[in-house]
Design a protein around this motif. Structure first.
Motif, PDB file in Angstrom:
ATOM      1  N   ILE A  31       0.878  -1.136   0.151  1.00  0.00           N
ATOM      2  CA  ILE A  31      -0.034  -0.057   0.131  1.00  0.00           C
ATOM      3  C   ILE A  31       0.793   1.150  -0.216  1.00  0.00           C
ATOM      4  O   ILE A  31       0.481   2.232  -0.740  1.00  0.00           O
ATOM      5  CB  ILE A  31      -0.933   0.061   1.265  1.00  0.00           C
ATOM      6  CG1 ILE A  31      -1.946  -1.048   1.012  1.00  0.00           C
ATOM      7  CG2 ILE A  31      -1.583   1.464   1.378  1.00  0.00           C
ATOM      8  CD1 ILE A  31      -3.172  -0.660  -0.154  1.00  0.00           C
ATOM      9  N   VAL A  32       1.898   1.276   0.763  1.00  0.00           N
ATOM     10  CA  VAL A  32       2.814   2.388   0.892  1.00  0.00           C
ATOM     11  C   VAL A  32       3.460   2.909  -0.457  1.00  0.00           C
ATOM     12  O   VAL A  32       3.618   3.871  -0.710  1.00  0.00           O
ATOM     13  CB  VAL A  32       3.672   2.578   2.080  1.00  0.00           C
ATOM     14  CG1 VAL A  32       4.816   3.397   1.869  1.00  0.00           C
ATOM     15  CG2 VAL A  32       3.147   2.374   3.405  1.00  0.00           C
ATOM     16  N   CYS A  35       0.739   3.958  -2.931  1.00  0.00           N
ATOM     17  CA  CYS A  35       0.212   5.435  -2.678  1.00  0.00           C
ATOM     18  C   CYS A  35       1.515   6.329  -3.027  1.00  0.00           C
ATOM     19  O   CYS A  35       1.113   7.303  -3.406  1.00  0.00           O
ATOM     20  CB  CYS A  35      -0.131   5.618  -1.348  1.00  0.00           C
ATOM     21  SG  CYS A  35      -1.705   4.503  -1.057  1.00  0.00           S
ATOM     22  N   GLN A  36       2.684   6.089  -2.665  1.00  0.00           N
ATOM     23  CA  GLN A  36       3.668   6.781  -3.056  1.00  0.00           C
ATOM     24  C   GLN A  36       3.926   7.041  -4.658  1.00  0.00           C
ATOM     25  O   GLN A  36       4.313   8.286  -4.804  1.00  0.00           O
ATOM     26  CB  GLN A  36       4.937   6.314  -2.576  1.00  0.00           C
ATOM     27  CG  GLN A  36       5.279   6.434  -0.914  1.00  0.00           C
ATOM     28  CD  GLN A  36       6.517   5.722  -0.509  1.00  0.00           C
ATOM     29  OE1 GLN A  36       7.003   4.835  -1.095  1.00  0.00           O
ATOM     30  NE2 GLN A  36       6.939   6.338   0.811  1.00  0.00           N
ATOM     31  N   LYS A  39       1.196   9.461  -5.589  1.00  0.00           N
ATOM     32  CA  LYS A  39       1.559  10.832  -5.394  1.00  0.00           C
ATOM     33  C   LYS A  39       2.677  11.281  -6.009  1.00  0.00           C
ATOM     34  O   LYS A  39       2.367  12.476  -6.247  1.00  0.00           O
ATOM     35  CB  LYS A  39       1.911  10.649  -3.751  1.00  0.00           C
ATOM     36  CG  LYS A  39       2.289  12.194  -3.108  1.00  0.00           C
ATOM     37  CD  LYS A  39       1.122  12.807  -2.859  1.00  0.00           C
ATOM     38  CE  LYS A  39       1.210  14.087  -2.363  1.00  0.00           C
ATOM     39  NZ  LYS A  39       1.263  15.460  -2.981  1.00  0.00           N
ATOM     40  N   ILE A  61      -6.586   6.266  -6.340  1.00  0.00           N
ATOM     41  CA  ILE A  61      -5.936   5.391  -5.307  1.00  0.00           C
ATOM     42  C   ILE A  61      -7.067   4.150  -5.046  1.00  0.00           C
ATOM     43  O   ILE A  61      -6.657   3.042  -5.275  1.00  0.00           O
ATOM     44  CB  ILE A  61      -5.446   5.976  -4.170  1.00  0.00           C
ATOM     45  CG1 ILE A  61      -4.195   6.936  -4.398  1.00  0.00           C
ATOM     46  CG2 ILE A  61      -5.039   5.108  -3.077  1.00  0.00           C
ATOM     47  CD1 ILE A  61      -3.757   7.775  -3.367  1.00  0.00           C
ATOM     48  N   LEU A  89      -4.241   6.899   3.215  1.00  0.00           N
ATOM     49  CA  LEU A  89      -3.079   6.252   3.238  1.00  0.00           C
ATOM     50  C   LEU A  89      -2.978   5.421   4.616  1.00  0.00           C
ATOM     51  O   LEU A  89      -2.690   4.112   4.488  1.00  0.00           O
ATOM     52  CB  LEU A  89      -1.783   6.895   3.224  1.00  0.00           C
ATOM     53  CG  LEU A  89      -0.377   6.076   3.365  1.00  0.00           C
ATOM     54  CD1 LEU A  89      -0.236   4.983   2.368  1.00  0.00           C
ATOM     55  CD2 LEU A  89       0.808   7.146   3.322  1.00  0.00           C
ATOM     56  N   SER A  90      -3.291   6.356   5.611  1.00  0.00           N
ATOM     57  CA  SER A  90      -3.236   5.445   6.869  1.00  0.00           C
ATOM     58  C   SER A  90      -4.282   4.368   6.992  1.00  0.00           C
ATOM     59  O   SER A  90      -3.947   3.299   7.832  1.00  0.00           O
ATOM     60  CB  SER A  90      -3.480   6.678   7.973  1.00  0.00           C
ATOM     61  OG  SER A  90      -3.779   6.188   9.352  1.00  0.00           O
ATOM     62  N   VAL A  93      -3.104   1.233   5.104  1.00  0.00           N
ATOM     63  CA  VAL A  93      -2.001   0.481   5.526  1.00  0.00           C
ATOM     64  C   VAL A  93      -2.512  -0.431   6.910  1.00  0.00           C
ATOM     65  O   VAL A  93      -2.257  -1.372   6.928  1.00  0.00           O
ATOM     66  CB  VAL A  93      -1.014   1.656   6.254  1.00  0.00           C
ATOM     67  CG1 VAL A  93      -0.044   0.911   7.144  1.00  0.00           C
ATOM     68  CG2 VAL A  93      -0.137   2.270   5.042  1.00  0.00           C
TER      69      VAL A  93
END
Length: 136
Positions: A31-32, A35-36, A39, A61, A89-90, A93
């Motif tokens: 996921i990180v 999303c990165q 972004k 996303i 994002l939080s 995750v």
């Protein structure tokens, strides 16, 4: 002439980046990482004077998530107001961590050949490692 060429290149670049943003999927990424990457593309669009709204980024996303995230994606899509990038994002995750915690634990195979006893015996100079020489 060069300003026109620069603008034309920016338009083509913006179209390419926008298509990439719309079509990107989670795939094998975490996921990180996912999303990165999203972004990063949104930031590139902003750098060429073609910014997207944060809620549009969050929507892209959520649209690119795998079916495993269908429930959370539906819930997050219907939030009013839509979550910010960092809030989404939080939440994602945490969901990813729940998936990882629910997977069955793998049983590790213990190889006894590397136990300390065997290693110590292997280092003893009185023990000959060639079996044919042990039999006189």
């Amino acid at each position: 002439m060069s300003r026109s060429l620069f603008c034309d290149n920016n338009v083509a670049w913006a179209i390419k980046l926008d298509n990439e943003l719309r079509s990107m999927t989670l795939g094998d990424l975490t996921i990180v990482q996912y999303c990165q990457r999203m972004k990063y593309i949104a930031d590139l669009l902003a750098n060429i004077d073609n910014p997207i709204l944060e809620k549009t980024l969050v929507s892209h996303i959520l649209n690119g998530l795998s079916s495993q995230y269908e429930h959370i994606a539906t819930l997050l899509h219907h939030r009013d107001p839509l979550l910010t990038f960092l809030q989404a994002l939080s939440k994602l995750v945490v969901e990813e961590q729940c998936f990882k915690n629910s997977l069955p634990q793998k049983v590790l195979h213990v190889d006894h050949s590397s136990s300390p006893l065997v290693l110590l015996a292997g280092r003893n100079p009185r023990i000959n490692s060639n079996p044919s020489r042990n039999n006189p």
